[in-house]
Write an enzyme that holds these catalytic residues in place. Structure first.
Site, PDB file in Angstrom:
ATOM      1  N   GLU A  68     -24.898   1.861  -0.450  1.00  0.00           N
ATOM      2  CA  GLU A  68     -24.306   0.536  -0.277  1.00  0.00           C
ATOM      3  C   GLU A  68     -24.773  -0.118   1.022  1.00  0.00           C
ATOM      4  OE1 GLU A  68     -20.881   3.133  -1.954  1.00  0.00           O
ATOM      5  OE2 GLU A  68     -22.732   3.419  -0.834  1.00  0.00           O
ATOM      6  N   CYS A  96     -17.050   4.705  -0.154  1.00  0.00           N
ATOM      7  CA  CYS A  96     -16.247   5.401   0.844  1.00  0.00           C
ATOM      8  C   CYS A  96     -15.641   4.370   1.812  1.00  0.00           C
ATOM      9  CB  CYS A  96     -17.116   6.408   1.597  1.00  0.00           C
ATOM     10  SG  CYS A  96     -18.291   5.629   2.742  1.00  0.00           S
ATOM     11  N   CYS A  99     -18.347   2.263   3.707  1.00  0.00           N
ATOM     12  CA  CYS A  99     -19.011   1.279   2.854  1.00  0.00           C
ATOM     13  C   CYS A  99     -18.057   0.151   2.468  1.00  0.00           C
ATOM     14  CB  CYS A  99     -19.601   1.960   1.627  1.00  0.00           C
ATOM     15  SG  CYS A  99     -20.953   3.094   2.053  1.00  0.00           S
TER      16      CYS A  99
END
Length: 174
Positions: A68, A96, A99
């Site tokens: 990402e 996560c 990100c």
């Protein structure tokens, strides 16, 4: 053309989401081919891919080299702006917390993720960084989508690693 109607048939949102998630899966495969955990991402603006990335943590020896983050960086370069208003991020695994923060800061409007991440998922599976965020930015989240395909790529990657570990260390190159 659409028989009986004027003009071409517009692609539905669901069809577009599947098409761009398949592009993210191709990115994930590119990462797997390099020995990286197979997570892929594409960023789309007005139906066009403006950024893509796959995990490069091992290659770059960089814990922030998530798919990402790399795709967001590529998209910012593509549009010559850090603001990605109106863009959709497609990723094979739920982002996560790091990100998710990058998604907020870059002003991405929509995220479509393939599979839930029950360990670090920050879009609702474990945490929800976007919902009720302190900067009051609204990000539309769709997922899981194409979860079986996305999970199978990850499971296959880790299955191969376990099989290699069982068969013993590779011969040393001299």
């Amino acid at each position: 053309m659409n028989p009986g109607n004027e003009g071409p048939v517009a692609e539905s949102q669901g069809d577009a989401d599947a098409r761009f998630l398949r592009a993210a899966l191709r990115e994930a495969q590119a990462g797997a081919d390099k020995g990286e955990v197979p997570i892929g991402c594409v960023l789309v603006k007005e139906g066009r891919v403006i950024g893509r990335g796959h995990n490069l943590m091992e290659t770059l020896r960089d814990p922030t080299a998530h798919a990402e983050v790399l795709a967001i960086g590529a998209a910012c370069q593509s549009v010559d702006n850090w603001r990605l208003d109106g863009c959709t991020l497609y990723v094979t695994l739920e982002p996560c917390p790091m990100c998710a923060g990058a998604i907020l800061n870059s002003r991405i409007a929509r995220v479509v993720f393939g599979a839930r991440d029950k360990r670090l998922g920050a879009l609702g599976s474990t945490y929800d960084v976007l919902d009720g965020n302190p900067i009051n930015r609204v990000v539309e989240v769709e997922g899981p989508a194409m979860e079986e395909e996305c999970l199978e790529m990850l499971k296959g990657f880790f299955r191969d690693i376990r099989a290699r570990k069982k068969s013993g260390p590779d011969e040393l190159s001299l």
